[in-house]
Design a protein around this motif. Structure first.
Motif, PDB file in Angstrom:
ATOM      1  N   LEU A   1      -4.964  -5.008   2.048  1.00 51.32           N
ATOM      2  CA  LEU A   1      -3.720  -4.512   1.482  1.00 51.32           C
ATOM      3  C   LEU A   1      -2.869  -3.819   2.546  1.00 51.32           C
ATOM      4  CD1 LEU A   1      -1.985  -4.028  -1.051  1.00 51.32           C
ATOM      5  CD2 LEU A   1      -3.241  -1.888  -1.391  1.00 51.32           C
ATOM      6  N   VAL A   2      -1.607  -4.246   2.636  1.00 51.02           N
ATOM      7  CA  VAL A   2      -0.634  -3.632   3.530  1.00 51.02           C
ATOM      8  C   VAL A   2       0.565  -3.239   2.675  1.00 51.02           C
ATOM      9  CG1 VAL A   2       0.861  -3.938   5.534  1.00 51.02           C
ATOM     10  CG2 VAL A   2      -1.389  -5.037   5.492  1.00 51.02           C
ATOM     11  N   VAL A   3       0.997  -1.981   2.772  1.00 50.80           N
ATOM     12  CA  VAL A   3       2.099  -1.481   1.952  1.00 50.80           C
ATOM     13  C   VAL A   3       3.236  -1.043   2.874  1.00 50.80           C
ATOM     14  CG1 VAL A   3       2.804   0.247   0.273  1.00 50.80           C
ATOM     15  CG2 VAL A   3       0.501  -0.727   0.152  1.00 50.80           C
ATOM     16  N   LEU A   4       4.450  -1.486   2.537  1.00 52.69           N
ATOM     17  CA  LEU A   4       5.624  -1.129   3.316  1.00 52.69           C
ATOM     18  C   LEU A   4       6.575  -0.316   2.449  1.00 52.69           C
ATOM     19  CD1 LEU A   4       4.594  -4.096   4.297  1.00 52.69           C
ATOM     20  CD2 LEU A   4       6.689  -4.079   5.625  1.00 52.69           C
ATOM     21  N   GLY A   5       7.108   0.737   3.018  1.00 52.75           N
ATOM     22  CA  GLY A   5       8.050   1.577   2.287  1.00 52.75           C
ATOM     23  C   GLY A   5       8.701   2.559   3.244  1.00 52.75           C
ATOM     24  N   ARG A   6       9.453   3.479   2.657  1.00 49.10           N
ATOM     25  CA  ARG A   6      10.090   4.525   3.458  1.00 49.10           C
ATOM     26  C   ARG A   6       9.565   5.880   2.988  1.00 49.10           C
ATOM     27  NH1 ARG A   6      16.340   2.382   3.680  1.00 49.10           N
ATOM     28  NH2 ARG A   6      15.970   2.082   1.455  1.00 49.10           N
TER      29      ARG A   6
END
Length: 322
Positions: free
Chosen positions: A316-321
């Motif tokens: 799992l890879v999560v992208l956000g700010r």
């Protein structure tokens, strides 16, 4: 922009809750807010239950931590009853896990049944067909080949492939991707299939792209790119040398949205890539990214817009700010 899929949106919300609780398992206020979200709609509770079970099946959820997390619950309840699971509940949990596994595995099994050739994440492969035509398959790609009589047909089931077609005017070469059909006699071109979209790039020669359902047709020559989305066609020019840049391990972006790049890079990673910030996904990027290091490429894509990449194990890879 296409409307968001409500099922996919709910699944992403559930995963977001899961990650927040995983980061702060002892935050009682957070767990109370999660319980309220689950109680608001039974579909929310079911989505969270599936997210938690899939997370547990991948080995990312420690048993001790799992006991602190809310389970799927009816819309009228706030928490599952404590104590040892009843036979009915154990049966329901087993059925839910089996259903999650089927949901995750079914697309792969379907491709295995339909495909004559396929690649997995991170793998590329060259296939020489019976007439000498060569198909270069990108990561996570599947094709089915049907040569019969005067026809040479290839179906692109997933991913993308570059075709170098042996000329034979008596036997047209067709590539079918969803509703789109590409017809050639001898040329080199790339076809990419994504949900709701097909891209065709011509390196040299010419092709004809049609959609029998809507009676649309376009003739493309070297250096032309066609994008087909829901019956709408857009044609633009590009440098022919950039056709199928993935063959050189490159992903070229020209005012491409972050969301599109994340989807493309996700095909090179073994697990799931989640983009949590819609605003970030709508940002546009121009650059060249290394497909041999997709994790670093993801960081390079989102960093200029304040994005951050967080990895949870290999799946799992999560992208956000922040």
């Amino acid at each position: 922009m296409m409307p968001a899929d409500p099922v996919s949106s709910r699944r992403d919300q559930a995963l977001d809750w899961l990650l927040r609780v995983q980061q702060a398992p002892h935050d009682t206020q957070l767990r109370a807010e999660l319980a309220q979200w689950c109680a608001r709609d039974v579909a929310n509770a079911e989505a969270y239950g599936k997210a938690e079970r899939i997370w547990r099946l991948t080995g990312q959820l420690a048993p001790a931590t799992a006991e602190q997390w809310p389970q799927a619950m009816p819309a009228t309840a706030v928490a599952m009853p404590a104590g040892r699971p009843t036979r009915r509940r154990r049966y329901w949990l087993g059925a839910a896990v089996a259903a999650c596994l089927m949901i995750a595995v079914a697309p792969s099994l379907t491709l295995r049944l339909q495909a004559d050739y396929r690649t997995v994440q991170g793998e590329t492969r060259d296939v020489t067909l019976a007439d000498g035509s060569v198909v270069q398959m990108d990561s996570d790609t599947a094709i089915a080949v049907d040569y019969h009589g005067s026809q040479r047909d290839v179906r692109l089931l997933s991913g993308q492939a570059f075709f170098k077609v042996t000329p034979d005017k008596s036997k047209p070469f067709h590539v079918r991707a969803a509703e789109v059909r590409v017809t050639v006699t001898g040329t080199a071109f790339n076809v990419e299939l994504r949900p709701g979209r097909v891209d065709v790039d011509v390196e040299h020669g010419s092709v004809r792209v049609d959609d029998a359902k809507r009676a649309l047709a376009s003739a493309l020559t070297a250096g032309q790119r066609l994008r087909y989305v829901d019956g709408r066609v857009q044609v633009r020019t590009f440098q022919p040398s950039q056709a199928a840049a993935w063959r050189q391990g490159q992903l070229i972006a020209d005012e491409t949205t972050v969301a599109e790049l994340v989807e493309a890079l996700g095909r090179y990673l073994p697990g799931k890539v989640v983009l949590r910030d819609q605003g970030l996904g709508e940002k546009r990027v121009t650059g060249v990214y290394d497909l041999h290091n997709p994790q670093a490429a993801l960081s390079a894509v989102v960093r200029p817009h304040g994005g951050k990449v967080t990895t949870y194990g290999p799946w799992l890879v999560v992208l956000g700010r922040p």
